[in-house]
Design an enzyme around this catalytic site. Structure first.
Site, PDB file in Angstrom:
ATOM      1  N   ASP A   1      15.679  67.117  13.131  1.00  9.92           N
ATOM      2  CA  ASP A   1      17.319  66.630  12.855  1.00  9.92           C
ATOM      3  C   ASP A   1      17.490  67.766  11.949  1.00  9.92           C
ATOM      4  O   ASP A   1      18.871  67.595  11.503  1.00  9.92           O
ATOM      5  CB  ASP A   1      17.446  65.482  12.548  1.00  9.92           C
ATOM      6  CG  ASP A   1      17.697  64.374  13.671  1.00  9.92           C
ATOM      7  OD1 ASP A   1      18.090  64.955  14.838  1.00  9.92           O
ATOM      8  OD2 ASP A   1      17.523  63.090  13.385  1.00  9.92           O
TER       9      ASP A   1
ATOM     10  N   ASP B   1      11.453  55.428  14.149  1.00  9.19           N
ATOM     11  CA  ASP B   1      12.697  56.097  13.750  1.00  9.19           C
ATOM     12  C   ASP B   1      13.639  55.063  13.197  1.00  9.19           C
ATOM     13  O   ASP B   1      13.618  53.703  13.621  1.00  9.19           O
ATOM     14  CB  ASP B   1      13.454  56.757  14.967  1.00  9.19           C
ATOM     15  CG  ASP B   1      14.633  57.558  14.636  1.00  9.19           C
ATOM     16  OD1 ASP B   1      14.302  58.433  13.652  1.00  9.19           O
ATOM     17  OD2 ASP B   1      15.667  57.574  15.216  1.00  9.19           O
TER      18      ASP B   1
ATOM     19  N   GLU C   1      10.102  56.010   9.319  1.00 11.51           N
ATOM     20  CA  GLU C   1      11.212  57.003   9.107  1.00 11.51           C
ATOM     21  C   GLU C   1      12.163  56.499   8.223  1.00 11.51           C
ATOM     22  O   GLU C   1      13.052  55.670   8.446  1.00 11.51           O
ATOM     23  CB  GLU C   1      11.857  57.798  10.216  1.00 11.51           C
ATOM     24  CG  GLU C   1      12.820  58.612  10.024  1.00 11.51           C
ATOM     25  CD  GLU C   1      14.115  58.151   9.855  1.00 11.51           C
ATOM     26  OE1 GLU C   1      14.527  58.198   8.614  1.00 11.51           O
ATOM     27  OE2 GLU C   1      14.839  57.798  10.799  1.00 11.51           O
TER      28      GLU C   1
END
Length: 501
Positions: free
Chosen positions: A392, A291, A338
């Site tokens: 998200d 991430d 990401e």
């Protein structure tokens, strides 16, 4: 090879006990994925959640979530009696997780199971504690101390405990011995169930894609036990914290509040803590999504105590030297970067130099017809992973209902969407048809659910991380539909080659 997968958090699986677990329904979901021609199951971080319930704000980078331990499996091995958990109040809404209720109800049940486990003096439990001791000792001690001090953050503990003074630690270790043993037993139960489940998933030909948050929570065993590795003052408070700058979506930016790494200090010992962390993740998963990848190029530092992210500044991260160290120490690993958000040329270069595939999100593609968006499918490289939306983002149907008329109009024209087929199937088909090597869809989008099924809205508290699937939603009809799409877009997994006799 073209592949496809589904993003389904463990917490979102159906179960009678308030939250998804590592038991029968998880195996049924693996069966569904195999029948639907999928190659991977993406999960969100598996760690214990803290305040706010986010799996990205955990008490540990290494520990597993006690809520995911399947109680029926514990009963099967004699660690629980059915009457000790089946008739308890696990919440009245099967489509939402009630984390407050989980906290109150789950731990007394686990204490009964762990008490029986510890009384048996199992050799494999002792082996687990020895093999995982590097993180398990600190985590179990941390959780026992949190219990002793009423759950307050570690930087508010008495000085001896806060600064880990030997005399105070020795005294507390004796006083809290039973609690420390309990937290170790909980982790033993979690990891044993996870490894058994992962073995089942892999036998179905499905790989497990995990998610590694770049940052850790301030109130975590990681920071308490490794203070010199973070940018903290002498009281254990951050000097600056993590977040994102203001942009078109958030006028004040995003204030995450995580402590920042002291990258120079970490470099001195060859990033040992990071190597341990990444190596451990590959004991849990087959592929790892890192991430906020751009934070390794440069990261946004916000003065501690600020109420918004407006006053932050960019500071240099460790860059490609970090990933070269990882590759040298651990070998080439299957990692996804990401790389969403504001990307500079140096971030693009870091991604290219790392060799990792980046991400594309279809819901980001339609903001403007005047600029060629890299999120439009005709611009994808093969070496990337495409999502209609991530955890998200809104669901597809939710996005269609909430996005601007201009964006929706463009999406309908570009993707040839129709109500008859269902906007969700049209958008997912475009992802599957794209050049991307891997296409991952949220399970909510297979069901065509609206914004009420959104998993997380960044920078908000409440109503996040709660969505759950109802029993029976991953059925044969849906798996057949999914498999037909995989056949059309050539994303069926290839059967393993058999050796000729």
């Amino acid at each position: 090879m073209r592949k496809a997968g589904i993003l389904m958090p463990v917490s979102s699986l159906p179960s009678p006990y308030g939250i998804g677990t590592l038991g029968a329904q998880a195996r049924k979901f693996a069966d569904f994925l195999a029948a639907g021609g999928q190659s991977c199951w993406q999960v969100l971080p598996l760690g214990p959640t803290s305040y706010g319930d986010s799996p990205y704000q955990s008490f540990s980078s290494f520990a597993g979530n006690p809520y995911f331990i399947d109680l029926d499996l514990l009963a099967e091995e004699g660690l629980l009696e059915p009457g000790e958990y089946q008739d308890l109040n696990w919440g009245g809404d099967p489509e939402r997780v009630d984390y407050g209720l989980m906290y109150v109800t789950r731990y007394p049940v686990l204490r009964k199971a762990c008490g029986r486990l510890l009384a048996q003096e199992r050799p494999d439990f002792a082996v687990f504690c020895q093999e995982q001791g590097e993180w398990l000792e600190d985590y179990a001690f941390f959780m026992a101390l949190k219990g002793k001090y009423g759950g307050i953050p570690w930087h508010q503990w008495p000085e001896g405990m806060r600064l880990r003074r030997k005399e105070a630690m020795d005294r507390a270790g004796k006083e809290l011995a039973e609690d420390i043993a309990f937290w170790k037993a909980v982790q033993y139960l979690f990891f044993r169930q996870w490894q058994e489940l992962k073995g089942y998933i892999n036998q179905k030909g499905i790989s497990v894609l995990g998610d590694l948050p770049i940052y850790v929570a301030l109130d975590s065993a990681d920071v308490w036990a490794n203070r010199p590795l973070f940018q903290l003052d002498e009281d254990g408070l951050p000097t600056e914290v993590a977040g994102c700058p203001p942009d078109a979506f958030t006028a004040d930016g995003q204030l995450w509040g995580n402590p920042l790494f002291d990258w120079e200090r970490m470099k001195e010992d060859g990033y040992a803590w990071w190597l341990q962390r990444i190596s451990f993740q590959f004991q849990l998963y087959d592929t790892l999504r890192i991430d906020h990848f751009r934070g390794f190029d440069s990261y946004y530092a916000i003065p501690y105590g600020d109420k918004t992210a407006r006053n932050g500044r960019w500071k240099p991260g460790p860059g490609i030297a970090f990933f070269k160290t990882v590759n040298k120490a651990l070998g080439k690993k299957d990692i996804i970067a990401e790389d969403l958000g504001f990307l500079t040329p140096s971030v693009h270069k870091l991604l290219k130099d790392s060799g990792y595939p980046g991400m594309r999100v279809l819901e980001f593609a339609f903001g403007s017809r005047d600029v060629e968006s890299d999120y439009l499918p005709h611009r994808y490289p093969a070496h990337c992973v495409v999502y209609a939306g991530t955890h998200d983002n809104d669901t597809i149907q939710g996005w269609m209902a909430s996005a601007s008329k201009k964006e929706v109009s463009y999406a309908k024209a570009y993707l040839r969407l129709s109500k008859r087929e269902g906007y969700h199937w049209g958008m997912m088909r475009s992802a599957w048809a794209s050049p991307a090597d891997l296409a991952i869809m949220q399970f909510q989008d297979l069901l065509g659910l609206g914004g009420q099924a959104r998993m997380n809205t960044p920078s908000t508290l409440g109503n996040n991380w709660q969505w759950r699937a109802l029993p029976g939603t991953y059925d044969e009809k849906l798996s057949k539909h999914l498999r037909r799409e995989m056949e059309v877009y050539q994303r069926l997994p290839h059967p393993p080659k058999t050796k000729r006799k």
